[in-house]
Structures are given as structure tokens and as C-alpha cells.
Design a protein around this motif. Sequence first.
Motif, mmCIF file in Angstrom:
data_model
loop_
_atom_site.group_PDB
_atom_site.id
_atom_site.type_symbol
_atom_site.label_atom_id
_atom_site.label_comp_id
_atom_site.label_asym_id
_atom_site.label_seq_id
_atom_site.Cartn_x
_atom_site.Cartn_y
_atom_site.Cartn_z
ATOM 1 N N PRO A 66 -25.117 -15.280 -23.426
ATOM 2 C CA PRO A 66 -24.077 -14.613 -22.620
ATOM 3 C C PRO A 66 -22.776 -14.378 -23.403
ATOM 4 C CG PRO A 66 -25.140 -16.340 -21.352
ATOM 5 C CD PRO A 66 -25.617 -16.509 -22.758
ATOM 6 N N THR A 67 -22.407 -15.342 -24.239
ATOM 7 C CA THR A 67 -21.194 -15.196 -25.057
ATOM 8 C C THR A 67 -21.358 -14.056 -26.050
ATOM 9 O OG1 THR A 67 -20.660 -17.552 -24.825
ATOM 10 C CG2 THR A 67 -19.669 -16.381 -26.673
ATOM 11 N N ARG A 68 -22.492 -13.996 -26.716
ATOM 12 C CA ARG A 68 -22.730 -12.920 -27.692
ATOM 13 C C ARG A 68 -22.831 -11.554 -27.007
ATOM 14 N NH1 ARG A 68 -23.547 -15.152 -32.627
ATOM 15 N NH2 ARG A 68 -24.660 -17.138 -32.808
ATOM 16 N N ALA A 78 -14.642 -18.676 -5.353
ATOM 17 C CA ALA A 78 -15.254 -17.892 -4.278
ATOM 18 C C ALA A 78 -15.835 -16.593 -4.814
ATOM 19 C CB ALA A 78 -14.221 -17.604 -3.198
ATOM 20 N N SER A 79 -15.140 -15.987 -5.777
ATOM 21 C CA SER A 79 -15.592 -14.705 -6.330
ATOM 22 C C SER A 79 -14.905 -14.464 -7.660
ATOM 23 C CB SER A 79 -15.292 -13.554 -5.362
ATOM 24 O OG SER A 79 -13.894 -13.475 -5.111
ATOM 25 N N LEU A 80 -15.485 -13.578 -8.429
ATOM 26 C CA LEU A 80 -14.959 -13.241 -9.750
ATOM 27 C C LEU A 80 -15.203 -11.771 -10.022
ATOM 28 C CD1 LEU A 80 -13.972 -13.806 -12.681
ATOM 29 C CD2 LEU A 80 -16.290 -14.619 -13.196
ATOM 30 N N SER A 81 -14.161 -11.081 -10.454
ATOM 31 C CA SER A 81 -14.291 -9.656 -10.774
ATOM 32 C C SER A 81 -13.705 -9.391 -12.152
ATOM 33 C CB SER A 81 -13.562 -8.803 -9.738
ATOM 34 O OG SER A 81 -13.599 -7.429 -10.100
ATOM 35 N N ILE A 103 -12.118 -6.289 -33.556
ATOM 36 C CA ILE A 103 -12.707 -7.067 -32.461
ATOM 37 C C ILE A 103 -11.910 -7.029 -31.161
ATOM 38 C CG2 ILE A 103 -13.856 -8.640 -34.067
ATOM 39 C CD1 ILE A 103 -11.780 -10.767 -33.363
ATOM 40 N N PHE A 104 -10.599 -6.812 -31.202
ATOM 41 C CA PHE A 104 -9.802 -6.945 -29.978
ATOM 42 C C PHE A 104 -9.874 -5.705 -29.098
ATOM 43 C CE2 PHE A 104 -7.943 -10.546 -32.223
ATOM 44 C CZ PHE A 104 -7.899 -11.476 -31.190
ATOM 45 N N ALA A 105 -9.738 -5.942 -27.800
ATOM 46 C CA ALA A 105 -9.869 -4.879 -26.805
ATOM 47 C C ALA A 105 -9.048 -5.246 -25.577
ATOM 48 C CB ALA A 105 -11.337 -4.681 -26.440
ATOM 49 N N ASP A 106 -9.177 -4.445 -24.508
ATOM 50 C CA ASP A 106 -8.355 -4.608 -23.309
ATOM 51 C C ASP A 106 -9.224 -4.874 -22.086
ATOM 52 O OD1 ASP A 106 -6.285 -3.905 -25.047
ATOM 53 O OD2 ASP A 106 -6.339 -1.793 -24.460
ATOM 54 N N GLY A 107 -8.713 -5.678 -21.167
ATOM 55 C CA GLY A 107 -9.455 -5.958 -19.947
ATOM 56 C C GLY A 107 -8.723 -6.932 -19.049
ATOM 57 N N ALA A 108 -9.279 -7.162 -17.865
ATOM 58 C CA ALA A 108 -8.678 -8.075 -16.890
ATOM 59 C C ALA A 108 -9.765 -8.730 -16.069
ATOM 60 C CB ALA A 108 -7.713 -7.316 -15.970
ATOM 61 N N ALA A 109 -9.452 -9.896 -15.532
ATOM 62 C CA ALA A 109 -10.363 -10.603 -14.635
ATOM 63 C C ALA A 109 -9.552 -11.256 -13.528
ATOM 64 C CB ALA A 109 -11.159 -11.656 -15.396
ATOM 65 N N PRO A 116 -9.015 -12.894 -20.745
ATOM 66 C CA PRO A 116 -10.037 -12.662 -19.708
ATOM 67 C C PRO A 116 -11.468 -12.803 -20.198
ATOM 68 C CG PRO A 116 -8.540 -10.767 -19.921
ATOM 69 C CD PRO A 116 -8.335 -11.644 -21.098
ATOM 70 N N THR A 117 -11.677 -12.828 -21.520
ATOM 71 C CA THR A 117 -13.030 -12.665 -22.057
ATOM 72 C C THR A 117 -13.976 -13.766 -21.609
ATOM 73 O OG1 THR A 117 -11.869 -11.834 -24.012
ATOM 74 C CG2 THR A 117 -14.245 -11.925 -24.116
ATOM 75 N N VAL A 118 -13.508 -15.009 -21.565
ATOM 76 C CA VAL A 118 -14.390 -16.106 -21.157
ATOM 77 C C VAL A 118 -14.836 -15.937 -19.706
ATOM 78 C CG1 VAL A 118 -12.597 -17.711 -20.348
ATOM 79 C CG2 VAL A 118 -14.723 -18.603 -21.332
ATOM 80 N N LEU A 119 -14.026 -15.268 -18.895
ATOM 81 C CA LEU A 119 -14.413 -14.998 -17.507
ATOM 82 C C LEU A 119 -15.472 -13.896 -17.439
ATOM 83 C CD1 LEU A 119 -10.881 -15.304 -15.915
ATOM 84 C CD2 LEU A 119 -12.763 -16.935 -15.713
ATOM 85 N N PHE A 120 -15.450 -12.967 -18.380
ATOM 86 C CA PHE A 120 -16.537 -11.987 -18.494
ATOM 87 C C PHE A 120 -17.839 -12.715 -18.812
ATOM 88 C CE2 PHE A 120 -13.147 -9.014 -18.526
ATOM 89 C CZ PHE A 120 -13.646 -7.724 -18.454
ATOM 90 N N VAL A 121 -17.765 -13.732 -19.677
ATOM 91 C CA VAL A 121 -18.958 -14.511 -20.015
ATOM 92 C C VAL A 121 -19.448 -15.278 -18.785
ATOM 93 C CG1 VAL A 121 -19.912 -16.308 -21.498
ATOM 94 C CG2 VAL A 121 -18.206 -14.721 -22.419
#
Length: 351
Positions: free
Chosen positions: A299-301, A9-12, A193-199, A313-318
Motif C-alpha cells: 500500500p505504501t509503494r 469514522a471516515s477518511l477522504s 517526488i513531491f506533489a499536492d493533496g489533502a486528506a 496527507p500522504t500517510v492517510l492516502f496509504v
Amino acid sequence: MFNENVSIASLSTVTPPYVIKQAEAEAFLAKHYASKLGPKSLARMKKIFAHPGVLCRHIATDNIECLVNEPPDSRITRFTNWAIELSSQAINDSLAQAGLTKDTITGLVVNTCTGYICPGISTYLIEKLGLSKRIRIHDLVGSGCGGSIPNLQICKDMIQSNGDGVVVSVSVEICSATFQMADDLSLIVSNAIFADGAAATVLWKRPGIFTLVASASRCDTHHREDIRYIYKNGQLHNQLSQKLPAIASKTVSQVVMDLLTPWKLKPEDIEHWAFHPGGEKVINAIRNELGLSESQLQPTRDVLARYGNMSSPTVLFVLQEIIRKSIAPGDWCVMVAFGAGLSAHGFLLRH
């Protein structure tokens, strides 16, 4: 035919506010750890940080100096606080996009691999967001960078067994809570390369952005030591093999075929591709293995360049990057993430 299936339904997606550019990150490591690195490692570090594949990253801290000799207790507190905060923001944003309120949530699944707390993150989110104490919750650990897709698989199963429920999937990683540095190429690469985030993804059994058509997974335990966390002195250290691009690309290719074959689809039938950006060499190996074009991998790059590798979460950012661009009714999308195990997981999606 797909409207009866579970859909997104949605993605953040959410990142912490602190942003560090690669030159700044290299200077920080050189300042504190140059004396621990040999000449070969220093030269490698300079080359890796200069690569344009990653430009900047978001780190869950107000001051990167806190990473130096961070006590384990402070580290898990930082992990907990930021994981809850980022997850809460992502859930609220995703609910607002779907036009839903927190009272509509019937299930919550949270995955992470960069910190362990008991009870899990889901219980803190119930408290912080005022969710019903009767919702079904699951906390998943140990899936590494591929963890968001098993999360979605469980969410889909929950909805299909419970009628018109609304389930929220959360992937959150505080990779900086596993920060280590030594004269070790795995750690040098990880710190570049590593970092922090959430989806957060809201799923329901109604028409949405993408229908979750089918999923597939493979786990090759023979390559467990090529990508995993290991414990040293009671703390997590990332372990990455130089063979990873070749290994990951073949496993990813197998998962893609597992997804497409039952639907009589071929790679050329897929309009959109969302891969976990595990690094420049891994992306190149996947491109070559599947015979994809650079435009299909853009989009991946782009996500790797702007955010680095945030683990699960990274693949959801893509996927969000793809959603923001032009997608047409009937378009197919393949989403694949891979990580510790060595495991790879994929979803076949249709708009």
C-alpha cells in the motif's frame, strides 16, 4: 474494550485535477533549468525521473509553466486558494461518508507546512463551509511530512475531553508552492517526488473504521539539518540529506517499538502497515530495519507510485488504500509518518 475510545469514522483524500507524468516533469525541468545544472546533475536527474517508484503526481495549478519565476505573492495566493479548495472537498466527502452534516462538527484541526497564512486555513474553512463560529479550531505548522499524526493526537485529546464531539482532522499540502530549482541534489530529488493533496478524517467517540488505540512520537533534533525547509532569499527550499533513509528508518523503528511494547505486541502481530512514503530508498530502509515483507509495504509503494510524496496527507492516502482492501474485525494497523525535525510519529489502530 475499544468502543469507548476515539475512532476514525471516515477518511477522504483529494488531489488537484492537474496530473503530470514523470517524463513530462523531467522535460519541463530540462526546458527551463538545464543551463543551471552541471552534467552530473543532469545525469542524476534523468536517472531519478526514470525510476518506476513514482509514475505521476498531482499539482495544484492549471498550467505548470506558472512555477517558473512565480512571484512570492502569487505563490502564497495559489497556496491559499488550493489549500482551502482541497480541504473543503475532503471535509465534505468525509462528512458524507460518516452520514454527518457540518452542524455536527465541534472541532477542526488543520496542519500544513508548505505555506503560512494568518489567520490560518481553519478560519477560511469556517467561512467557506458555513461552520459554526463557536467550534474549537487549531492550525498546526512546522511538522513537515509527519504532521498528520500530531494532528490526530490533538483531535483525540479534544474528543476525550469533550464527550461526544465530532472533530475533523485536515492535512493539506501544496508542495508545489515551495518549488525551487538549482544545481542541488536536494532540489532535484524534491522535484521528482513531491506533489499536492489533502486528506480529512472525521473522528468521534463511537465505533468506527479504526480505533485510535495509542500514539507515540520521537524527535531527534541532532538530525534537524538532514530533513527540513530552509530559507534562501526569503523563500522555502527543501533540504534532504543522503543519510535520510538510514536515519529515518531507525527513528521509525523506535516509534514502532514504543507503540507495540506496552500492548505486548510484536511486528509479526500487525496485519497492516501504513508508512509515509518518503521515497524508494526510505521505504527499503524501513523494510529492512523492521523485517517486513514486500506485501506489507505494497500500500505504501502503491501510493508513492500513483501520487508521489504529498508530505503530511500522504500517510492517510496509504491508510485509505488499506481500508479499501480487505480488513477483518480485530486487525491491527500501525501508521507511522516522519519528517522535519527529524521527527517520527505513530498510531496503533485496531479495526
